[in-house]
Motif scaffolding. Structure first.
Motif, PDB file in Angstrom:
ATOM      1  N   LEU A  81      -3.125 -24.911  21.207  1.00 38.69           N
ATOM      2  CA  LEU A  81      -4.211 -24.809  22.192  1.00 38.69           C
ATOM      3  C   LEU A  81      -3.744 -25.266  23.562  1.00 38.69           C
ATOM      4  CD1 LEU A  81      -7.417 -24.468  22.613  1.00 38.69           C
ATOM      5  CD2 LEU A  81      -7.404 -26.966  22.552  1.00 38.69           C
ATOM      6  N   GLU A  82      -3.156 -26.462  23.631  1.00 39.02           N
ATOM      7  CA  GLU A  82      -2.762 -27.022  24.923  1.00 39.02           C
ATOM      8  C   GLU A  82      -1.625 -26.216  25.557  1.00 39.02           C
ATOM      9  OE1 GLU A  82      -4.370 -29.471  26.506  1.00 39.02           O
ATOM     10  OE2 GLU A  82      -5.796 -29.478  24.840  1.00 39.02           O
ATOM     11  N   TYR A  83      -0.716 -25.705  24.727  1.00 39.93           N
ATOM     12  CA  TYR A  83       0.358 -24.855  25.251  1.00 39.93           C
ATOM     13  C   TYR A  83      -0.224 -23.597  25.904  1.00 39.93           C
ATOM     14  CZ  TYR A  83       4.458 -21.810  25.386  1.00 39.93           C
ATOM     15  OH  TYR A  83       5.448 -20.961  25.800  1.00 39.93           O
ATOM     16  N   THR A  84      -1.186 -22.973  25.219  1.00 38.74           N
ATOM     17  CA  THR A  84      -1.798 -21.749  25.748  1.00 38.74           C
ATOM     18  C   THR A  84      -2.630 -22.051  26.989  1.00 38.74           C
ATOM     19  OG1 THR A  84      -1.950 -20.999  23.451  1.00 38.74           O
ATOM     20  CG2 THR A  84      -3.091 -19.682  25.098  1.00 38.74           C
ATOM     21  N   LYS A  85      -3.320 -23.178  26.994  1.00 44.47           N
ATOM     22  CA  LYS A  85      -4.089 -23.572  28.178  1.00 44.47           C
ATOM     23  C   LYS A  85      -3.165 -23.752  29.387  1.00 44.47           C
ATOM     24  CE  LYS A  85      -7.023 -26.946  27.719  1.00 44.47           C
ATOM     25  NZ  LYS A  85      -7.492 -28.260  27.235  1.00 44.47           N
ATOM     26  N   ARG A  86      -2.004 -24.365  29.171  1.00 43.53           N
ATOM     27  CA  ARG A  86      -1.060 -24.552  30.279  1.00 43.53           C
ATOM     28  C   ARG A  86      -0.520 -23.209  30.774  1.00 43.53           C
ATOM     29  NH1 ARG A  86       0.325 -29.145  27.240  1.00 43.53           N
ATOM     30  NH2 ARG A  86       2.087 -28.140  26.224  1.00 43.53           N
ATOM     31  N   TYR A  87      -0.311 -22.284  29.837  1.00 42.51           N
ATOM     32  CA  TYR A  87       0.145 -20.940  30.233  1.00 42.51           C
ATOM     33  C   TYR A  87      -0.897 -20.266  31.128  1.00 42.51           C
ATOM     34  CZ  TYR A  87       0.971 -15.925  29.922  1.00 42.51           C
ATOM     35  OH  TYR A  87       1.144 -14.593  30.237  1.00 42.51           O
ATOM     36  N   PHE A  88      -2.164 -20.312  30.696  1.00 36.60           N
ATOM     37  CA  PHE A  88      -3.239 -19.703  31.495  1.00 36.60           C
ATOM     38  C   PHE A  88      -3.410 -20.414  32.837  1.00 36.60           C
ATOM     39  CE2 PHE A  88      -5.164 -17.950  27.403  1.00 36.60           C
ATOM     40  CZ  PHE A  88      -4.812 -16.644  27.702  1.00 36.60           C
ATOM     41  N   ALA A 107     -13.963 -18.470  30.318  1.00 33.41           N
ATOM     42  CA  ALA A 107     -14.395 -18.397  28.920  1.00 33.41           C
ATOM     43  C   ALA A 107     -13.456 -17.544  28.083  1.00 33.41           C
ATOM     44  CB  ALA A 107     -15.827 -17.852  28.843  1.00 33.41           C
ATOM     45  N   GLY A 108     -13.035 -16.408  28.617  1.00 32.90           N
ATOM     46  CA  GLY A 108     -12.127 -15.534  27.879  1.00 32.90           C
ATOM     47  C   GLY A 108     -10.791 -16.202  27.604  1.00 32.90           C
ATOM     48  N   GLN A 109     -10.288 -16.945  28.588  1.00 30.76           N
ATOM     49  CA  GLN A 109      -9.019 -17.654  28.403  1.00 30.76           C
ATOM     50  C   GLN A 109      -9.146 -18.746  27.343  1.00 30.76           C
ATOM     51  OE1 GLN A 109      -8.535 -18.818  32.551  1.00 30.76           O
ATOM     52  NE2 GLN A 109      -6.869 -17.340  32.818  1.00 30.76           N
ATOM     53  N   LEU A 110     -10.257 -19.478  27.368  1.00 27.96           N
ATOM     54  CA  LEU A 110     -10.456 -20.553  26.386  1.00 27.96           C
ATOM     55  C   LEU A 110     -10.635 -19.985  24.984  1.00 27.96           C
ATOM     56  CD1 LEU A 110     -12.816 -22.883  28.445  1.00 27.96           C
ATOM     57  CD2 LEU A 110     -10.456 -23.371  27.748  1.00 27.96           C
ATOM     58  N   PHE A 111     -11.358 -18.884  24.876  1.00 28.87           N
ATOM     59  CA  PHE A 111     -11.546 -18.263  23.561  1.00 28.87           C
ATOM     60  C   PHE A 111     -10.201 -17.774  23.015  1.00 28.87           C
ATOM     61  CE2 PHE A 111     -12.404 -14.669  20.726  1.00 28.87           C
ATOM     62  CZ  PHE A 111     -13.300 -15.261  19.835  1.00 28.87           C
ATOM     63  N   THR A 112      -9.408 -17.142  23.875  1.00 32.45           N
ATOM     64  CA  THR A 112      -8.091 -16.652  23.460  1.00 32.45           C
ATOM     65  C   THR A 112      -7.187 -17.801  23.030  1.00 32.45           C
ATOM     66  OG1 THR A 112      -8.268 -14.777  24.979  1.00 32.45           O
ATOM     67  CG2 THR A 112      -6.074 -15.324  24.187  1.00 32.45           C
ATOM     68  N   ALA A 113      -7.221 -18.905  23.778  1.00 36.23           N
ATOM     69  CA  ALA A 113      -6.425 -20.082  23.418  1.00 36.23           C
ATOM     70  C   ALA A 113      -6.856 -20.617  22.061  1.00 36.23           C
ATOM     71  CB  ALA A 113      -6.576 -21.161  24.484  1.00 36.23           C
ATOM     72  N   GLY A 114      -8.177 -20.603  21.803  1.00 38.81           N
ATOM     73  CA  GLY A 114      -8.692 -21.054  20.513  1.00 38.81           C
ATOM     74  C   GLY A 114      -8.271 -20.150  19.372  1.00 38.81           C
ATOM     75  N   ALA A 177     -11.507 -16.542  14.295  1.00 41.61           N
ATOM     76  CA  ALA A 177     -12.871 -16.417  14.820  1.00 41.61           C
ATOM     77  C   ALA A 177     -13.485 -17.787  15.074  1.00 41.61           C
ATOM     78  CB  ALA A 177     -13.735 -15.630  13.827  1.00 41.61           C
ATOM     79  N   GLY A 178     -13.317 -18.683  14.120  1.00 33.76           N
ATOM     80  CA  GLY A 178     -13.943 -19.993  14.222  1.00 33.76           C
ATOM     81  C   GLY A 178     -13.400 -20.838  15.352  1.00 33.76           C
ATOM     82  N   TYR A 179     -12.078 -20.921  15.464  1.00 32.13           N
ATOM     83  CA  TYR A 179     -11.511 -21.800  16.483  1.00 32.13           C
ATOM     84  C   TYR A 179     -11.591 -21.209  17.876  1.00 32.13           C
ATOM     85  CZ  TYR A 179     -10.261 -25.090  12.929  1.00 32.13           C
ATOM     86  OH  TYR A 179     -10.348 -26.016  11.920  1.00 32.13           O
ATOM     87  N   GLY A 180     -11.744 -19.895  17.971  1.00 28.72           N
ATOM     88  CA  GLY A 180     -12.009 -19.299  19.279  1.00 28.72           C
ATOM     89  C   GLY A 180     -13.298 -19.855  19.864  1.00 28.72           C
ATOM     90  N   ILE A 181     -14.372 -19.830  19.083  1.00 30.99           N
ATOM     91  CA  ILE A 181     -15.673 -20.322  19.557  1.00 30.99           C
ATOM     92  C   ILE A 181     -15.696 -21.846  19.604  1.00 30.99           C
ATOM     93  CG2 ILE A 181     -16.831 -20.383  17.301  1.00 30.99           C
ATOM     94  CD1 ILE A 181     -18.391 -19.110  20.580  1.00 30.99           C
ATOM     95  N   TYR A 182     -14.978 -22.488  18.704  1.00 33.01           N
ATOM     96  CA  TYR A 182     -14.941 -23.957  18.616  1.00 33.01           C
ATOM     97  C   TYR A 182     -14.384 -24.576  19.899  1.00 33.01           C
ATOM     98  CZ  TYR A 182     -13.483 -28.395  16.228  1.00 33.01           C
ATOM     99  OH  TYR A 182     -13.288 -29.686  15.819  1.00 33.01           O
ATOM    100  N   PHE A 183     -13.197 -24.140  20.283  1.00 35.61           N
ATOM    101  CA  PHE A 183     -12.577 -24.719  21.465  1.00 35.61           C
ATOM    102  C   PHE A 183     -13.226 -24.225  22.753  1.00 35.61           C
ATOM    103  CE2 PHE A 183      -8.989 -25.490  18.469  1.00 35.61           C
ATOM    104  CZ  PHE A 183      -8.966 -26.875  18.607  1.00 35.61           C
ATOM    105  N   LEU A 184     -13.742 -23.013  22.751  1.00 33.78           N
ATOM    106  CA  LEU A 184     -14.490 -22.533  23.915  1.00 33.78           C
ATOM    107  C   LEU A 184     -15.681 -23.452  24.178  1.00 33.78           C
ATOM    108  CD1 LEU A 184     -15.447 -20.531  26.085  1.00 33.78           C
ATOM    109  CD2 LEU A 184     -16.481 -19.169  24.248  1.00 33.78           C
ATOM    110  N   THR A 185     -16.433 -23.781  23.136  1.00 34.91           N
ATOM    111  CA  THR A 185     -17.606 -24.648  23.283  1.00 34.91           C
ATOM    112  C   THR A 185     -17.215 -26.032  23.788  1.00 34.91           C
ATOM    113  OG1 THR A 185     -18.726 -23.488  21.468  1.00 34.91           O
ATOM    114  CG2 THR A 185     -19.575 -25.668  22.066  1.00 34.91           C
ATOM    115  N   TYR A 186     -16.222 -26.646  23.145  1.00 42.98           N
ATOM    116  CA  TYR A 186     -15.827 -28.009  23.534  1.00 42.98           C
ATOM    117  C   TYR A 186     -15.309 -28.053  24.970  1.00 42.98           C
ATOM    118  CZ  TYR A 186     -13.558 -32.550  23.589  1.00 42.98           C
ATOM    119  OH  TYR A 186     -13.190 -33.827  23.929  1.00 42.98           O
ATOM    120  N   GLU A 187     -14.415 -27.148  25.311  1.00 42.51           N
ATOM    121  CA  GLU A 187     -13.801 -27.179  26.639  1.00 42.51           C
ATOM    122  C   GLU A 187     -14.807 -26.877  27.737  1.00 42.51           C
ATOM    123  OE1 GLU A 187     -10.783 -28.131  27.479  1.00 42.51           O
ATOM    124  OE2 GLU A 187     -10.110 -28.491  25.421  1.00 42.51           O
ATOM    125  N   LYS A 188     -15.770 -25.998  27.472  1.00 45.61           N
ATOM    126  CA  LYS A 188     -16.797 -25.700  28.470  1.00 45.61           C
ATOM    127  C   LYS A 188     -17.705 -26.907  28.712  1.00 45.61           C
ATOM    128  CE  LYS A 188     -16.181 -21.738  30.369  1.00 45.61           C
ATOM    129  NZ  LYS A 188     -15.926 -21.686  31.836  1.00 45.61           N
TER     130      LYS A 188
END
Length: 297
Positions: A81-88, A107-114, A177-188
């Motif tokens: 997750l953190e690696y992908t967030k740094r890339y974005f 939101a799209g970037q966070l969902f993709t990272a998740g 599917a689950g972690y896409g929405i999971y991390f999107l929710t937390y990070e937002k």
């Protein structure tokens, strides 16, 4: 320490916290998901039966596997997750988005990272949860496996790597599917507080990290619970017709459960999951955030 090593270490802390808090609820969920219809009157009947017939330590049956494995899983999950967030964030900087450091991801970037985190996690969580579920559901009086390593040896010896990874397709669907929405929710939620109060991430109170993690956990299970039930059925099914195999594939499992048990089977065991979720997921994010602050102080 490199940033990636810190992320992995903090993720391990979050994973250990998740297992210690959530394991008793998880065994009740798995028993209700995998037992024939009518076995238990409800969550309390199931929990009471486990306590009466198997003793209090039964709620931590199979814990060694997730304690080691889920620690690794959550470590990989947060590392990816953190690696992908740094890339974005780097992409945002190049394109003049996401604030001064590009870290306010969309939101799209966070969902993709998740999703990426979930898929990376699923490679390990699939076999870990498979072994855990086998141990959680076996008989106390005549157990098939003496422990995690015995289960791995016997399954691998009889069925190879495919046996260890039984139910992997539905596991990857659940995780992505689950972690896409999971991390999107937390990070937002984290972004919302940072922008509202004009603070840094490490200034968010531990209590709010728990509350945001609990909220993310509820969104996760709202999306994945029926998928998780099918995963549990697949991972407790026989390996071949001669060993009591009921389902030939994930779709076959969905069809047979729907036809024989109805739609209610897809939410059986939801009660302990909803009770477990805020505690386990709150503990996960609290462990990660606090470990991260300590490692970066």
């Amino acid at each position: 320490m490199s940033k990636t090593v810190k992320d992995l270490t903090a993720g391990t802390a979050g994973g250990i916290a998740q297992v210690l808090v959530g394991q008793p609820f998880d065994i009740v969920k798995v028993r209700m998901q995998t037992s024939p219809k009518g076995t238990y009157k409800g969550m309390m009947d199931c929990a009471g039966g486990i306590f009466k017939n198997e003793g209090p330590l039964a709620f931590y049956k199979g814990t060694l596997t997730p304690l080691l494995g889920i620690g690794v899983c959550v470590s990989i999950q947060f590392g990816a997750l953190e690696y992908t967030k740094r890339y974005f964030a780097r992409q945002n900087l190049l394109n003049g988005r996401g604030g001064e450091d590009g870290a306010m991801l969309g939101a799209g970037q966070l969902f993709t990272a998740g999703v990426f985190a979930g898929l990376a996690n699923g490679v390990v969580s699939g076999p870990v949860e498979h072994i855990r579920i086998r141990l959680q559901t076996q008989s106390n009086t005549n157990p098939t496996y003496a422990g995690p390593m015995d289960a791995i040896k016997k399954i691998y010896s009889a069925h190879g790597i495919a046996g260890i990874y039984k139910g992997q397709a539905v596991t990857l669907l659940r995780e992505s599917a689950g972690y896409g929405i999971y991390f999107l929710t937390y990070e937002k939620l984290v972004q919302w507080e940072m922008q509202k109060k004009g603070i840094r991430r490490d200034q968010i109170s531990p209590l709010n990290a728990v509350l945001y993690g609990a909220t993310a956990g509820y969104t996760l299970w709202a999306i994945i619970y029926p998928i998780d039930m099918i995963k549990s059925r697949m991972q407790t099914d026989g390996f071949s017709p001669s060993t009591g195999q009921k389902y030939t594939s994930t779709l076959d499992c969905v069809r047979k459960v729907w036809r024989t048990e109805g739609i209610g089977a897809f939410t059986r065991g939801l009660g302990p999951t909803l009770i477990r979720s805020p505690f386990a997921n709150g503990a996960t994010f609290l462990g990660f955030e606090m470990a991260n602050r300590l490692l970066n102080s």
